[in-house]
Design an enzyme around this catalytic site. Structure first.
Site, PDB file in Angstrom:
ATOM      1  N   SER A 102       0.831  -1.219  -0.045  1.00 12.65           N
ATOM      2  CA  SER A 102      -0.024   0.088  -0.023  1.00 12.65           C
ATOM      3  C   SER A 102       0.778   1.331   0.226  1.00 12.65           C
ATOM      4  CB  SER A 102      -0.771  -0.048   1.107  1.00 12.65           C
ATOM      5  OG  SER A 102      -1.174   1.482   1.470  1.00 12.65           O
ATOM      6  N   MET A 118      -8.286   8.537  -1.057  1.00 10.37           N
ATOM      7  CA  MET A 118      -9.323   9.087   0.293  1.00 10.37           C
ATOM      8  C   MET A 118      -9.739  10.713  -0.234  1.00 10.37           C
ATOM      9  SD  MET A 118      -7.024   7.786   3.273  1.00 10.37           S
ATOM     10  CE  MET A 118      -6.264   5.962   3.192  1.00 10.37           C
ATOM     11  N   MET A 146     -12.122  -5.178   4.779  1.00  7.00           N
ATOM     12  CA  MET A 146     -11.524  -4.209   5.563  1.00  7.00           C
ATOM     13  C   MET A 146     -11.271  -4.716   7.025  1.00  7.00           C
ATOM     14  SD  MET A 146     -10.430  -1.694   3.237  1.00  7.00           S
ATOM     15  CE  MET A 146      -9.453  -0.771   4.593  1.00  7.00           C
ATOM     16  N   HIS A 182      -7.946   1.501  -4.696  1.00  4.48           N
ATOM     17  CA  HIS A 182      -8.681   1.338  -3.750  1.00  4.48           C
ATOM     18  C   HIS A 182      -9.431   2.637  -3.445  1.00  4.48           C
ATOM     19  CE1 HIS A 182      -9.548   0.302   0.731  1.00  4.48           C
ATOM     20  NE2 HIS A 182     -10.634   0.383   0.288  1.00  4.48           N
ATOM     21  N   HIS A 207      -1.142  -1.088  -4.352  1.00  7.92           N
ATOM     22  CA  HIS A 207      -2.576  -0.826  -4.052  1.00  7.92           C
ATOM     23  C   HIS A 207      -2.070   0.684  -3.720  1.00  7.92           C
ATOM     24  CE1 HIS A 207      -5.945  -1.806  -1.552  1.00  7.92           C
ATOM     25  NE2 HIS A 207      -5.420  -0.645  -0.626  1.00  7.92           N
ATOM     26  N   MET A 211     -11.589   5.004  -1.699  1.00  2.82           N
ATOM     27  CA  MET A 211     -12.376   5.179  -0.458  1.00  2.82           C
ATOM     28  C   MET A 211     -13.039   6.629  -0.551  1.00  2.82           C
ATOM     29  SD  MET A 211      -9.574   3.669   2.251  1.00  2.82           S
ATOM     30  CE  MET A 211      -8.372   3.752   1.112  1.00  2.82           C
ATOM     31  N   ASP A 215      -4.142   3.794  -2.184  1.00  2.00           N
ATOM     32  CA  ASP A 215      -5.465   4.169  -1.591  1.00  2.00           C
ATOM     33  C   ASP A 215      -5.902   5.688  -1.592  1.00  2.00           C
ATOM     34  OD1 ASP A 215      -5.830   2.033   0.299  1.00  2.00           O
ATOM     35  OD2 ASP A 215      -3.709   2.174   0.870  1.00  2.00           O
ATOM     36  N   ASP A 266      -7.392  -6.085   3.961  1.00  2.00           N
ATOM     37  CA  ASP A 266      -6.471  -4.798   3.921  1.00  2.00           C
ATOM     38  C   ASP A 266      -6.608  -4.007   5.370  1.00  2.00           C
ATOM     39  OD1 ASP A 266      -5.487  -2.199   3.258  1.00  2.00           O
ATOM     40  OD2 ASP A 266      -7.193  -1.695   1.971  1.00  2.00           O
TER      41      ASP A 266
END
Ligand code: DX5
Ligand code: ZN
Length: 236
Positions: free
Chosen positions: A20, A49, A149, A78, A45, A80, A47, A184
């Site tokens: 990540s 946000m 998660m 991913h 990965h 979010m 992330d 994750d």
């Protein structure tokens, strides 16, 4: 990389350890990518946000597009974010190979899964710790990946939530054998084996790689611990 080729590659390489990038040194992104490539990372990965779906901000398609020019490793995004459908085309255009959004962020995940797949990328759904498996059961045949998660999304470095193990078991039982099952949050040498035993075959790892002095050693150790416990045949 197109969807079928990516899925075949990830299944063949299972267990997949996906670093990540949240914890990487963004001031030295190119160097970090080179280090991860030579450390044997097979996918990254990413992330994303938005400060709305989760109480933190990270980076978006502009940064991913730049990263895409620096490495050929598959990108597992991913999202979010609230309203993932609104930004989907930008993530596809930035070069994401696998796009995972949160089921809690949309009214109906199915059209979004279809949009991702019809654009040639692989499609995943993520589940917050409080979201039951039953919420996505009808979708499982349309998912290339389900991401469980094991922390509340938003921050790296949190403690693994053991309740995610039972969720993995339920998903493993209910899913088609070719589906990737990801975990994750808080994954490291102490937690990875139990998640592999429960059926996970893709492991997102932030702190346990980026806090290590040697990324390659950390990835190898985690892959070994997971590999001893992953039923690779049934993942294929
Ligand atoms: C949390 C992110 C994770 C996180 C993992 O919201 O989805 O990918 O960065 O980091 P660690 O491994 O430190 O829990
Ligand atoms: Zn993540």
């Amino acid at each position: 990389m197109n969807r079928q080729a990516l899925l075949e590659q990830l299944r063949t390489e299972s267990p997949v350890i996906a670093p990540s990038m949240l914890k990487c040194d963004f001031g030295n992104l190119q160097r970090e990518l080179e280090l991860l490539e030579s450390a044997g990372a097979r996918a990254l990965h990413l992330d994303v946000m938005d400060g709305h779906f989760v109480p933190n901000l990270s980076y978006g398609p502009m940064v991913i597009k730049r990263m895409r020019q620096l490495t050929d490793l598959p990108f597992d995004a991913h999202l979010m974010i609230s309203e993932p459908g609104k930004y989907l085309d930008e993530f596809l255009d930035a070069g994401c190979d696998l796009i995972t959004f949160h089921t809690e962020a949309v009214d109906d995940p199915l059209p979004l899964l279809e949009r991702i797949r019809s654009a040639g990328a692989a499609a995943g759904v993520a589940l917050n710790p409080g979201t039951p498996v039953a919420d996505i059961k009808p979708l499982l045949s349309e998912c290339d990946l389900v991401l469980v998660m094991s922390v509340e999304p938003g921050f790296g470095g949190q403690k693994f939530m053991p309740a995610s193990i039972e969720k993995l078991r339920q998903l493993k039982d209910a899913s088609p054998s070719h589906m990737l099952l990801g975990i994750d949050g808080g994954i490291g040498p102490e937690t990875i084996e139990a998640t592999a035993q429960a059926g996970a075959n893709l492991f997102v790892v932030g702190s346990a790689i980026f806090d290590a002095a040697d990324y390659g050693q950390a990835i190898n150790e985690l892959a070994c611990l997971a590999g001893n416990n992953t039923d690779v045949a049934s993942a294929g």
